[in-house]
Motif scaffolding. Structure first.
Motif, PDB file in Angstrom:
ATOM      1  N   PHE A 132      19.095   3.292 -20.451  1.00 62.40           N
ATOM      2  CA  PHE A 132      18.875   3.396 -19.011  1.00 62.40           C
ATOM      3  C   PHE A 132      17.410   3.206 -18.629  1.00 62.40           C
ATOM      4  N   LEU A 133      16.497   3.721 -19.455  1.00 64.48           N
ATOM      5  CA  LEU A 133      15.073   3.609 -19.118  1.00 64.48           C
ATOM      6  C   LEU A 133      14.608   2.151 -19.129  1.00 64.48           C
ATOM      7  N   PRO A 134      14.788   1.400 -20.239  1.00 67.49           N
ATOM      8  CA  PRO A 134      14.379  -0.019 -20.195  1.00 67.49           C
ATOM      9  C   PRO A 134      15.179  -0.813 -19.160  1.00 67.49           C
ATOM     10  N   LEU A 135      16.437  -0.440 -18.944  1.00 67.55           N
ATOM     11  CA  LEU A 135      17.244  -1.131 -17.938  1.00 67.55           C
ATOM     12  C   LEU A 135      16.693  -0.878 -16.540  1.00 67.55           C
ATOM     13  N   TYR A 136      16.267   0.346 -16.297  1.00 72.69           N
ATOM     14  CA  TYR A 136      15.695   0.664 -14.988  1.00 72.69           C
ATOM     15  C   TYR A 136      14.381  -0.084 -14.763  1.00 72.69           C
ATOM     16  N   TRP A 220      23.590   6.468 -13.674  1.00 77.79           N
ATOM     17  CA  TRP A 220      22.990   5.201 -13.257  1.00 77.79           C
ATOM     18  C   TRP A 220      22.837   5.107 -11.731  1.00 77.79           C
ATOM     19  N   PRO A 221      23.868   5.412 -10.937  1.00 76.00           N
ATOM     20  CA  PRO A 221      23.661   5.421  -9.484  1.00 76.00           C
ATOM     21  C   PRO A 221      22.607   6.429  -9.042  1.00 76.00           C
ATOM     22  N   LEU A 222      22.496   7.555  -9.756  1.00 75.96           N
ATOM     23  CA  LEU A 222      21.485   8.550  -9.407  1.00 75.96           C
ATOM     24  C   LEU A 222      20.084   7.997  -9.611  1.00 75.96           C
ATOM     25  N   VAL A 223      19.901   7.191 -10.674  1.00 79.94           N
ATOM     26  CA  VAL A 223      18.582   6.640 -10.992  1.00 79.94           C
ATOM     27  C   VAL A 223      18.229   5.468 -10.082  1.00 79.94           C
ATOM     28  N   VAL A 224      19.178   4.557  -9.879  1.00 78.67           N
ATOM     29  CA  VAL A 224      18.897   3.313  -9.173  1.00 78.67           C
ATOM     30  C   VAL A 224      19.061   3.453  -7.661  1.00 78.67           C
ATOM     31  N   ALA A 225      20.026   4.262  -7.228  1.00 78.79           N
ATOM     32  CA  ALA A 225      20.307   4.387  -5.794  1.00 78.79           C
ATOM     33  C   ALA A 225      19.755   5.709  -5.270  1.00 78.79           C
ATOM     34  N   SER A 226      18.442   5.804  -5.181  1.00 76.21           N
ATOM     35  CA  SER A 226      17.815   7.041  -4.721  1.00 76.21           C
ATOM     36  C   SER A 226      17.871   7.198  -3.205  1.00 76.21           C
ATOM     37  N   ASP A 227      18.020   6.092  -2.502  1.00 74.79           N
ATOM     38  CA  ASP A 227      18.109   6.140  -1.041  1.00 74.79           C
ATOM     39  C   ASP A 227      19.456   6.729  -0.622  1.00 74.79           C
ATOM     40  N   GLU A 228      19.444   7.574   0.406  1.00 73.91           N
ATOM     41  CA  GLU A 228      20.674   8.234   0.847  1.00 73.91           C
ATOM     42  C   GLU A 228      21.745   7.238   1.275  1.00 73.91           C
ATOM     43  N   SER A 229      21.338   6.124   1.855  1.00 76.11           N
ATOM     44  CA  SER A 229      22.300   5.134   2.334  1.00 76.11           C
ATOM     45  C   SER A 229      22.996   4.404   1.193  1.00 76.11           C
TER      46      SER A 229
END
Length: 284
Positions: A132-136, A220-229
């Motif tokens: 997840f880290l290198p992917l992020y 993964w959604p928690l890491v990449v999708a930090s915006d509430e929307s």
């Protein structure tokens, strides 16, 4: 002899019914609790009433009051739409990419084909969290953070899906493809006009597996999708349950809403799912 088989069959059916009820208990309790208020949930916790809906006159605001309150409290509809876009995107592109990869491994002969198949299968032992880290970092460098592209693209290729498709296509009759070639059909035409329409079971199996895996994705959604929307339903539920005051009836209603899509897709595609599993793995 017949009596013995009959007794064995009865024991088998009774055992399966008992197991079914055991597995259904949590779902039934969640659904019934979503119709109750806080007092009723904890009052009925230690009795069979926990699995029985309350009487209509015991529910203030009607059976759907927790569902209405849950939608009013947070934007559950937006979270559900984000999850649907996320999972359906992975399924749509994943079915195309993984099926073509599986078909190539099953039909084409090219250098190191066995080696590449082994590499693909070996990736199954790698925990997703470890990359997840290198992917992020890669997604961040591409500017895909807080986008559907960043959520979907990294998980389009799936080693298990490729393996299932390959095993299914190994059993596919080559005579149909040879007849299509004689009629002048191209290789890509053979795949989309002949192979795909006749491979519904394995496509349904892979679709169910991908849907269940990614509908329940959290990290993964928690890491990449930090915006509430951009929050998916699982992330939204986490914030929902952590924001005081915690209303357990509303929590159960939100959990029920998040569970319904999985139950529906499995119910509609169950027949194909079973066929897909039984038709794979018969060849090496």
């Amino acid at each position: 002899m017949k009596r013995k088989k009959r007794i064995q069959r009865v024991v088998l059916y009774v055992s399966l019914i008992i197991l079914t009820f055991i597995f259904l208990f949590p779902l039934v309790w969640m659904l019934v609790s979503s119709l109750k208020d806080e007092f009723q949930i904890f009052r009925d916790m230690k009795s069979l009433k926990a699995f029985l809906p309350p009487a209509p006159n015991e529910v203030e605001g009607g059976y759907l009051h927790n569902y209405i309150a849950a939608f009013q409290r947070v934007d559950l509809l937006k979270y559900i739409m984000n999850s649907l876009i996320y999972t359906t995107g992975i399924i749509f592109f994943g079915l195309i990419v993984n099926s073509m990869a599986g078909y190539a491994l099953a039909r084409f002969r090219f250098p190191l084909a066995g080696f590449w198949l082994g590499v693909i299968i070996a990736t199954l032992i790698i925990p997703p969290e470890s990359i997840f880290l290198p992917l992020y970092v890669l997604v961040y460098d591409l500017g895909w953070v807080n986008t559907y592209t960043g959520l979907i693209v990294p998980f389009i290729a799936n080693a298990f899906a490729i393996f299932l498709f390959r095993q299914f296509f190994l059993d596919f009759p080559k005579e149909l493809e040879e007849a299509a070639k004689i009629d002048g059909c191209s290789q890509i035409g053979i795949f989309f006009r002949i192979i795909v329409p006749l491979s519904k079971p394995v496509f349904a199996t892979v679709a169910i597996v991908l849907f269940i895996n990614h509908w329940n994705d959290f990290l993964w959604p928690l890491v990449v999708a930090s915006d509430e929307s951009m929050r998916t339903i699982q992330i939204g539920l986490q914030y929902f349950m952590n924001e005081p005051p915690i209303k357990w009836g509303q929590v159960m209603a939100a959990l029920t809403i998040a569970t319904v899509p999985m139950l529906l897709i499995f119910a509609f595609l169950q027949r194909y799912y079973v066929q897909g599993l039984t038709h794979t793995g018969s060849k090496n």
